[in-house]
Motif scaffolding. Structure first.
Motif, PDB file in Angstrom:
ATOM      1  N   ARG A 148      28.312  78.049  39.168  1.00 26.32           N
ATOM      2  CA  ARG A 148      27.364  79.141  38.997  1.00 26.32           C
ATOM      3  C   ARG A 148      28.056  80.527  39.934  1.00 26.32           C
ATOM      4  O   ARG A 148      27.394  81.578  39.673  1.00 26.32           O
ATOM      5  CB  ARG A 148      26.146  78.756  39.864  1.00 26.32           C
ATOM      6  N   ASN A 149      28.844  80.112  40.508  1.00 26.31           N
ATOM      7  CA  ASN A 149      29.313  81.355  41.456  1.00 26.31           C
ATOM      8  C   ASN A 149      28.543  82.084  42.299  1.00 26.31           C
ATOM      9  O   ASN A 149      28.216  83.176  42.230  1.00 26.31           O
ATOM     10  CB  ASN A 149      30.118  82.145  40.524  1.00 26.31           C
ATOM     11  N   SER A 150      27.443  81.241  42.972  1.00 31.75           N
ATOM     12  CA  SER A 150      26.332  81.839  43.485  1.00 31.75           C
ATOM     13  C   SER A 150      26.209  81.777  45.249  1.00 31.75           C
ATOM     14  O   SER A 150      26.705  80.688  45.485  1.00 31.75           O
ATOM     15  CB  SER A 150      24.980  81.166  43.031  1.00 31.75           C
ATOM     16  N   SER A 151      25.986  82.977  45.720  1.00 31.22           N
ATOM     17  CA  SER A 151      26.009  82.711  47.408  1.00 31.22           C
ATOM     18  C   SER A 151      25.146  81.637  47.902  1.00 31.22           C
ATOM     19  O   SER A 151      25.764  80.750  48.678  1.00 31.22           O
ATOM     20  CB  SER A 151      25.858  84.120  47.809  1.00 31.22           C
ATOM     21  N   PRO A 152      23.952  81.497  47.577  1.00 28.04           N
ATOM     22  CA  PRO A 152      23.054  80.527  48.107  1.00 28.04           C
ATOM     23  C   PRO A 152      23.658  79.115  47.911  1.00 28.04           C
ATOM     24  O   PRO A 152      23.756  78.145  48.486  1.00 28.04           O
ATOM     25  CB  PRO A 152      21.817  80.722  47.341  1.00 28.04           C
ATOM     26  N   LEU A 153      24.388  78.947  46.660  1.00 31.63           N
ATOM     27  CA  LEU A 153      24.685  77.500  46.262  1.00 31.63           C
ATOM     28  C   LEU A 153      26.161  77.178  46.862  1.00 31.63           C
ATOM     29  O   LEU A 153      26.354  76.105  47.320  1.00 31.63           O
ATOM     30  CB  LEU A 153      24.877  77.510  44.726  1.00 31.63           C
ATOM     31  N   TRP A 154      26.806  78.311  47.388  1.00 34.29           N
ATOM     32  CA  TRP A 154      27.896  78.195  48.085  1.00 34.29           C
ATOM     33  C   TRP A 154      27.651  77.914  49.554  1.00 34.29           C
ATOM     34  O   TRP A 154      28.151  76.917  50.066  1.00 34.29           O
ATOM     35  CB  TRP A 154      29.060  79.202  47.887  1.00 34.29           C
ATOM     36  N   LEU A 155      26.367  78.459  50.023  1.00 33.60           N
ATOM     37  CA  LEU A 155      26.198  78.022  51.536  1.00 33.60           C
ATOM     38  C   LEU A 155      25.791  76.783  51.429  1.00 33.60           C
ATOM     39  O   LEU A 155      25.861  76.135  52.482  1.00 33.60           O
ATOM     40  CB  LEU A 155      25.099  78.985  51.787  1.00 33.60           C
ATOM     41  N   LEU A 156      24.937  76.277  50.604  1.00 30.60           N
ATOM     42  CA  LEU A 156      24.478  74.807  50.436  1.00 30.60           C
ATOM     43  C   LEU A 156      25.921  73.878  50.179  1.00 30.60           C
ATOM     44  O   LEU A 156      25.700  72.831  50.930  1.00 30.60           O
ATOM     45  CB  LEU A 156      23.507  74.616  49.359  1.00 30.60           C
TER      46      LEU A 156
END
Length: 335
Positions: A293-301
């Motif tokens: 997804r290359n999504s910042s919230p998902l990377w933080l998770l």
């Protein structure tokens, strides 16, 4: 007069005198699963985030070393106390943890693969045979009937859903038969995951709560969906909406069971290693999904889960080493 009491040194001496491989629990192989999963997570972090490669490789080497040590210990138990091993294997709950041996072998095949492909293929083949054999035994026992419903605990998931780890680790296997074995393993694991998950949740809803010592095993309820995500994405070669559904339900189950598991009232024992691989599978799934997804919230998770997994494995390792050195790990009591 003061009543006599044991000093710390005499207590430790007493624990060492009670040392016996008879009390070495088979569920200690779950430590290999957790460490292998941690190594695979750091490898993913290296590939997608540029994390130091040495971390994943060092943890992988540690997992391999731990497997050798525990295997030697359990073989000693088998030779010196065959009755204890027989009783453990046929126990309605403890017997399920023999699946941790097969899963450990499968995961170690992935750890070894970058260094020796031939050895990896051989180890994976052994793991496949052991996994299917234990799954067959587990299902056969269930179908005999007359099983006490109170024995339907999260550990039941281990030997059957272990088959999902075959496609997780066997995606790159070059053998002509590997693809069909992966399909069969995924089919067995997926269906048995649904059946056993329903049985276990029904037991948790309608029966008494799990004993305190078994509380960490609640984390195993995360595994079918996190491992299912990894197996499915390997099988189809990518991440689609169904894979996302598996990931998010695994995350939901983690949020549900984590407050029940991580409580100071639950004393440490080898049973705590049950949290390792489910948490590792979720961290690996989160890293793969965040990369997709290359999504910042998902990377933080994903990073939060990787950090939590690393901290948990470090604490468990220290506590286990302390228990082994003090002798308490081999006396049948809490370490």
């Amino acid at each position: 007069m003061q009543s006599p009491s044991l000093s710390p040194s005499s207590s430790a001496s007493s624990a060492r005198s009670a040392f016996s491989f008879k009390h070495l629990p088979v569920n200690l192989f779950a430590s290999v699963m957790g460490l292998s999963g941690l190594a695979m997570a750091w490898r993913l972090a290296h590939g997608s985030l540029g994390a130091p490669a040495v971390i994943g490789e060092a943890v992988g080497a540690l997992a391999l070393g731990v497997f050798v040590l525990i295997s030697l210990g359990y073989l000693t138990k088998l030779v010196k106390h065959p009755g204890a091993v027989h009783g453990e294997f046929h126990h309605p709950v403890a017997g399920s943890f023999f699946g941790t041996i097969a899963i450990s072998i499968l995961l170690l095949s992935a750890i070894v693969e970058p260094y020796d492909a031939a050895a990896s293929h051989a180890i994976w083949t052994v793991g496949v045979l052991a996994t299917f054999a234990l799954s067959f035994v587990a299902v056969t026992r269930l179908l005999r009937g007359q099983i006490d419903a109170s024995h339907a605990v999260p550990a039941w998931i281990i030997p059957c859903v272990a088959t999902l780890d075959i496609p997780v680790t066997g995606q790159q296997m070059p053998m002509a038969w590997a693809s069909e074995i992966n399909l069969m393993a995924c089919a067995v694991g997926a269906v048995m995951a649904l059946v056993l998950f329903a049985m276990i949740v029904s037991r948790l809803v309608h029966r008494d709560p799990l004993a305190s010592a078994m509380t960490p095993s609640l984390m195993i309820l995360v595994a079918p969906f996190a491992v299912g995500f990894l197996a499915y994405t390997n099988m189809v070669g990518g991440i689609d909406r169904f894979a996302a559904l598996l990931f998010y339900f695994a995350l939901f189950m983690f949020a549900v069971v984590a407050p029940k598991v991580f409580r100071p009232s639950v004393r440490f024992s080898a049973a705590w290693w049950a949290i390792g691989f489910p948490l590792a599978a979720l961290a690996n799934a989160a890293l793969k999904y965040a990369d997709f997804r290359n999504s910042s919230p998902l990377w933080l998770l994903a990073l939060a889960l990787l950090g939590a997994l690393t901290l948990a494995m470090a604490i468990l390792a220290v506590r286990t080493v302390h228990g082994a050195l003090s002798g308490k790990l081999f006396t049948g009591g809490p370490a």
